[in-house]
Design a protein around this motif. Structure first.
Motif, PDB file in Angstrom:
ATOM      1  N   SER A  17      -2.210   7.619 -27.993  1.00  0.00           N
ATOM      2  CA  SER A  17      -3.071   8.370 -28.902  1.00  0.00           C
ATOM      3  C   SER A  17      -4.220   9.021 -28.153  1.00  0.00           C
ATOM      4  O   SER A  17      -4.684   8.523 -27.123  1.00  0.00           O
ATOM      5  CB  SER A  17      -3.635   7.456 -29.994  1.00  0.00           C
ATOM      6  OG  SER A  17      -4.507   6.497 -29.430  1.00  0.00           O
ATOM      7  N   LEU A  18      -4.654  10.154 -28.652  1.00  0.00           N
ATOM      8  CA  LEU A  18      -5.861  10.778 -28.148  1.00  0.00           C
ATOM      9  C   LEU A  18      -7.061   9.953 -28.618  1.00  0.00           C
ATOM     10  O   LEU A  18      -6.997   9.266 -29.631  1.00  0.00           O
ATOM     11  CB  LEU A  18      -5.976  12.213 -28.667  1.00  0.00           C
ATOM     12  CG  LEU A  18      -4.869  13.182 -28.235  1.00  0.00           C
ATOM     13  CD1 LEU A  18      -5.033  14.515 -28.943  1.00  0.00           C
ATOM     14  CD2 LEU A  18      -4.861  13.370 -26.730  1.00  0.00           C
ATOM     15  N   VAL A  19      -8.142  10.003 -27.876  1.00  0.00           N
ATOM     16  CA  VAL A  19      -9.350   9.276 -28.254  1.00  0.00           C
ATOM     17  C   VAL A  19      -9.993   9.971 -29.451  1.00  0.00           C
ATOM     18  O   VAL A  19     -10.114  11.196 -29.472  1.00  0.00           O
ATOM     19  CB  VAL A  19     -10.346   9.240 -27.080  1.00  0.00           C
ATOM     20  CG1 VAL A  19     -11.633   8.534 -27.489  1.00  0.00           C
ATOM     21  CG2 VAL A  19      -9.712   8.546 -25.868  1.00  0.00           C
ATOM     22  N   ARG A  20     -10.370   9.202 -30.452  1.00  0.00           N
ATOM     23  CA  ARG A  20     -11.035   9.758 -31.629  1.00  0.00           C
ATOM     24  C   ARG A  20     -12.539   9.564 -31.505  1.00  0.00           C
ATOM     25  O   ARG A  20     -13.047   8.443 -31.530  1.00  0.00           O
ATOM     26  CB  ARG A  20     -10.525   9.083 -32.905  1.00  0.00           C
ATOM     27  CG  ARG A  20      -9.164   9.590 -33.374  1.00  0.00           C
ATOM     28  CD  ARG A  20      -8.733   8.884 -34.660  1.00  0.00           C
ATOM     29  NE  ARG A  20      -9.791   8.878 -35.651  1.00  0.00           N
ATOM     30  CZ  ARG A  20     -10.053   9.902 -36.478  1.00  0.00           C
ATOM     31  NH1 ARG A  20      -9.331  11.010 -36.389  1.00  0.00           N
ATOM     32  NH2 ARG A  20     -11.020   9.808 -37.359  1.00  0.00           N
ATOM     33  N   ALA A  35       4.219  -0.978 -31.972  1.00  0.00           N
ATOM     34  CA  ALA A  35       3.752  -1.052 -33.360  1.00  0.00           C
ATOM     35  C   ALA A  35       2.390  -1.734 -33.432  1.00  0.00           C
ATOM     36  O   ALA A  35       1.508  -1.304 -34.192  1.00  0.00           O
ATOM     37  CB  ALA A  35       4.775  -1.801 -34.218  1.00  0.00           C
ATOM     38  N   ARG A  36       2.195  -2.786 -32.650  1.00  0.00           N
ATOM     39  CA  ARG A  36       0.894  -3.470 -32.627  1.00  0.00           C
ATOM     40  C   ARG A  36      -0.190  -2.537 -32.075  1.00  0.00           C
ATOM     41  O   ARG A  36      -1.320  -2.504 -32.586  1.00  0.00           O
ATOM     42  CB  ARG A  36       0.972  -4.730 -31.767  1.00  0.00           C
ATOM     43  CG  ARG A  36       1.863  -5.820 -32.357  1.00  0.00           C
ATOM     44  CD  ARG A  36       1.835  -7.080 -31.502  1.00  0.00           C
ATOM     45  NE  ARG A  36       2.748  -8.101 -32.030  1.00  0.00           N
ATOM     46  CZ  ARG A  36       2.858  -9.324 -31.536  1.00  0.00           C
ATOM     47  NH1 ARG A  36       2.102  -9.691 -30.497  1.00  0.00           N
ATOM     48  NH2 ARG A  36       3.701 -10.191 -32.068  1.00  0.00           N
ATOM     49  N   LEU A  37       0.152  -1.794 -31.032  1.00  0.00           N
ATOM     50  CA  LEU A  37      -0.820  -0.885 -30.428  1.00  0.00           C
ATOM     51  C   LEU A  37      -1.109   0.307 -31.335  1.00  0.00           C
ATOM     52  O   LEU A  37      -2.207   0.865 -31.304  1.00  0.00           O
ATOM     53  CB  LEU A  37      -0.318  -0.423 -29.059  1.00  0.00           C
ATOM     54  CG  LEU A  37      -0.216  -1.542 -28.019  1.00  0.00           C
ATOM     55  CD1 LEU A  37       0.471  -1.048 -26.757  1.00  0.00           C
ATOM     56  CD2 LEU A  37      -1.588  -2.117 -27.695  1.00  0.00           C
ATOM     57  N   ILE A  87      -3.090   1.501 -21.132  1.00  0.00           N
ATOM     58  CA  ILE A  87      -3.690   2.556 -21.954  1.00  0.00           C
ATOM     59  C   ILE A  87      -5.212   2.540 -21.818  1.00  0.00           C
ATOM     60  O   ILE A  87      -5.845   3.572 -21.604  1.00  0.00           O
ATOM     61  CB  ILE A  87      -3.276   2.391 -23.428  1.00  0.00           C
ATOM     62  CG1 ILE A  87      -1.775   2.667 -23.583  1.00  0.00           C
ATOM     63  CG2 ILE A  87      -4.080   3.325 -24.331  1.00  0.00           C
ATOM     64  CD1 ILE A  87      -1.215   2.300 -24.955  1.00  0.00           C
ATOM     65  N   VAL A  88      -5.806   1.352 -21.916  1.00  0.00           N
ATOM     66  CA  VAL A  88      -7.259   1.253 -21.865  1.00  0.00           C
ATOM     67  C   VAL A  88      -7.799   1.644 -20.492  1.00  0.00           C
ATOM     68  O   VAL A  88      -8.868   2.238 -20.373  1.00  0.00           O
ATOM     69  CB  VAL A  88      -7.714  -0.170 -22.250  1.00  0.00           C
ATOM     70  CG1 VAL A  88      -9.199  -0.358 -22.003  1.00  0.00           C
ATOM     71  CG2 VAL A  88      -7.398  -0.441 -23.717  1.00  0.00           C
ATOM     72  N   SER A  89      -7.045   1.330 -19.432  1.00  0.00           N
ATOM     73  CA  SER A  89      -7.480   1.671 -18.077  1.00  0.00           C
ATOM     74  C   SER A  89      -7.196   3.129 -17.731  1.00  0.00           C
ATOM     75  O   SER A  89      -7.547   3.584 -16.647  1.00  0.00           O
ATOM     76  CB  SER A  89      -6.784   0.763 -17.059  1.00  0.00           C
ATOM     77  OG  SER A  89      -5.395   1.046 -17.000  1.00  0.00           O
ATOM     78  N   LEU A  90      -6.544   3.846 -18.652  1.00  0.00           N
ATOM     79  CA  LEU A  90      -6.184   5.267 -18.494  1.00  0.00           C
ATOM     80  C   LEU A  90      -5.047   5.480 -17.504  1.00  0.00           C
ATOM     81  O   LEU A  90      -4.776   6.618 -17.117  1.00  0.00           O
ATOM     82  CB  LEU A  90      -7.398   6.118 -18.088  1.00  0.00           C
ATOM     83  CG  LEU A  90      -8.609   6.058 -19.018  1.00  0.00           C
ATOM     84  CD1 LEU A  90      -9.729   6.939 -18.480  1.00  0.00           C
ATOM     85  CD2 LEU A  90      -8.233   6.485 -20.427  1.00  0.00           C
ATOM     86  N   ALA A  91      -4.367   4.394 -17.091  1.00  0.00           N
ATOM     87  CA  ALA A  91      -3.155   4.568 -16.292  1.00  0.00           C
ATOM     88  C   ALA A  91      -2.113   5.326 -17.124  1.00  0.00           C
ATOM     89  O   ALA A  91      -1.337   6.138 -16.596  1.00  0.00           O
ATOM     90  CB  ALA A  91      -2.606   3.217 -15.856  1.00  0.00           C
ATOM     91  N   LEU A  92      -2.085   5.052 -18.429  1.00  0.00           N
ATOM     92  CA  LEU A  92      -1.342   5.870 -19.391  1.00  0.00           C
ATOM     93  C   LEU A  92      -2.375   6.746 -20.082  1.00  0.00           C
ATOM     94  O   LEU A  92      -3.179   6.268 -20.877  1.00  0.00           O
ATOM     95  CB  LEU A  92      -0.603   4.991 -20.405  1.00  0.00           C
ATOM     96  CG  LEU A  92       0.657   4.288 -19.907  1.00  0.00           C
ATOM     97  CD1 LEU A  92       1.198   3.333 -20.970  1.00  0.00           C
ATOM     98  CD2 LEU A  92       1.731   5.301 -19.534  1.00  0.00           C
ATOM     99  N   GLY A 123      -4.832   1.645 -32.930  1.00  0.00           N
ATOM    100  CA  GLY A 123      -5.271   3.016 -32.709  1.00  0.00           C
ATOM    101  C   GLY A 123      -5.024   3.536 -31.310  1.00  0.00           C
ATOM    102  O   GLY A 123      -5.585   4.569 -30.919  1.00  0.00           O
ATOM    103  N   LEU A 124      -4.166   2.848 -30.544  1.00  0.00           N
ATOM    104  CA  LEU A 124      -3.927   3.246 -29.165  1.00  0.00           C
ATOM    105  C   LEU A 124      -2.631   4.022 -28.974  1.00  0.00           C
ATOM    106  O   LEU A 124      -2.449   4.669 -27.931  1.00  0.00           O
ATOM    107  CB  LEU A 124      -3.909   2.007 -28.255  1.00  0.00           C
ATOM    108  CG  LEU A 124      -5.225   1.227 -28.162  1.00  0.00           C
ATOM    109  CD1 LEU A 124      -5.035  -0.022 -27.326  1.00  0.00           C
ATOM    110  CD2 LEU A 124      -6.339   2.096 -27.605  1.00  0.00           C
ATOM    111  N   VAL A 125      -1.747   3.948 -29.945  1.00  0.00           N
ATOM    112  CA  VAL A 125      -0.433   4.598 -29.839  1.00  0.00           C
ATOM    113  C   VAL A 125      -0.137   5.353 -31.125  1.00  0.00           C
ATOM    114  O   VAL A 125      -0.478   4.886 -32.218  1.00  0.00           O
ATOM    115  CB  VAL A 125       0.676   3.545 -29.564  1.00  0.00           C
ATOM    116  CG1 VAL A 125       2.065   4.144 -29.775  1.00  0.00           C
ATOM    117  CG2 VAL A 125       0.549   2.999 -28.150  1.00  0.00           C
TER     118      VAL A 125
END
Length: 249
Positions: free
Chosen positions: A85-88, A66-68, A34-39, A72-74
């Motif tokens: 999740s979209l970036v806030r 659930a942890r993610l 997620i952080v690398s934007l692969a997702l 704020g990532l999922v």
């Protein structure tokens, strides 16, 4: 065997899974994706396909999501499933303001009390930044960029400051990756060099100006990117044309 036609074939199956660490390993794999934007922001998450790709049961994947979500990532919506999740922008704004205050104060405390070991580490880091930029290795550059700031924090031994920054890092890193371009790499090197020069000159005022200018420049580019690509941001449509939605200076 991994199914290479899977949309999740880029995920790295955790090695040496043992009872008790499966959820943590799956969380790390998904967080990095997620952080690398692969997702990508907004993309749906298929738990069954992830289970098949990673070779794990549904429970650790559900727990990892659930942890993610807590980070704020999922987003997890009943009856609709999970998605990245979209970036806030509001969160990034707040975290970057926290960083601005902490890093400028950290440099003020550090300068004059640093040793040659810190100077050597920053010198090597700056050389590594330039080497990665010359190869247009954005992902490698990102990790070295993070390392530049970590060197400063580690030299101070202020564990609580480091913990506060680390707690916000995942969403910050995701937003910063959105604006990585050859131009931004070159600007980041110049901005880091200004910070390093101020440390070498033992000039806390110059270091303060340099770190604040660095963070401001990143935010200006992020706001511009968000205006062009509002769909990647949860609150992108609320960003006006003004440039004063972050305390610059």
């Amino acid at each position: 065997m991994n199914n290479h036609t899977s949309p999740y074939s880029f995920l790295s199956r955790p090695a040496n899974l043992t009872r008790g660490n499966v959820t943590a390993e799956v969380t790390n794999v998904l967080r990095e994706a997620i952080v690398s934007l692969a997702l990508a922001p907004g993309s749906p998450i298929d738990k069954s396909l992830i289970c098949a790709e990673l070779g794990v049961s549904r429970f650790p994947v559900s727990e990892a999501l659930a942890r993610l979500q807590a980070e704020g990532l999922v987003d997890i919506a009943p009856q609709r499933g999970s998605s990245v999740s979209l970036v806030r922008l509001a969160d990034v704004r707040e975290y970057m303001l926290i960083r601005k205050g902490l890093e400028s104060e950290a440099l003020r405390v550090l300068i004059g009390a640093h040793d040659e070991k810190l100077v050597a580490a920053l010198h090597d880091n700056m050389a590594a930044q330039r080497a990665r930029a010359e190869r247009d290795d954005a992902e490698g550059f990102h990790h070295i960029d993070v390392g530049f700031h970590d060197i400063i924090y580690s030299s101070m031994g202020f564990s609580r400051i480091r913990a506060i920054i680390d707690s916000a890092r995942a969403n910050l890193d995701r937003a910063r990756r959105l604006i990585i371009t050859p131009r931004r790499l070159a600007l980041t090197i110049a901005e880091h060099q200004a910070i390093f020069d101020a440390i070498l000159a033992r000039d806390p005022a110059a270091a303060n100006r340099a770190i604040r200018a660095h963070i401001d420049a990143v935010m200006v580019e992020l706001f511009a990117f968000a205006r062009e690509h509002p769909g990647l941001f949860a609150d992108g449509a609320t960003l006006g044309a003004d440039s004063d939605s972050f305390p610059f200076g």
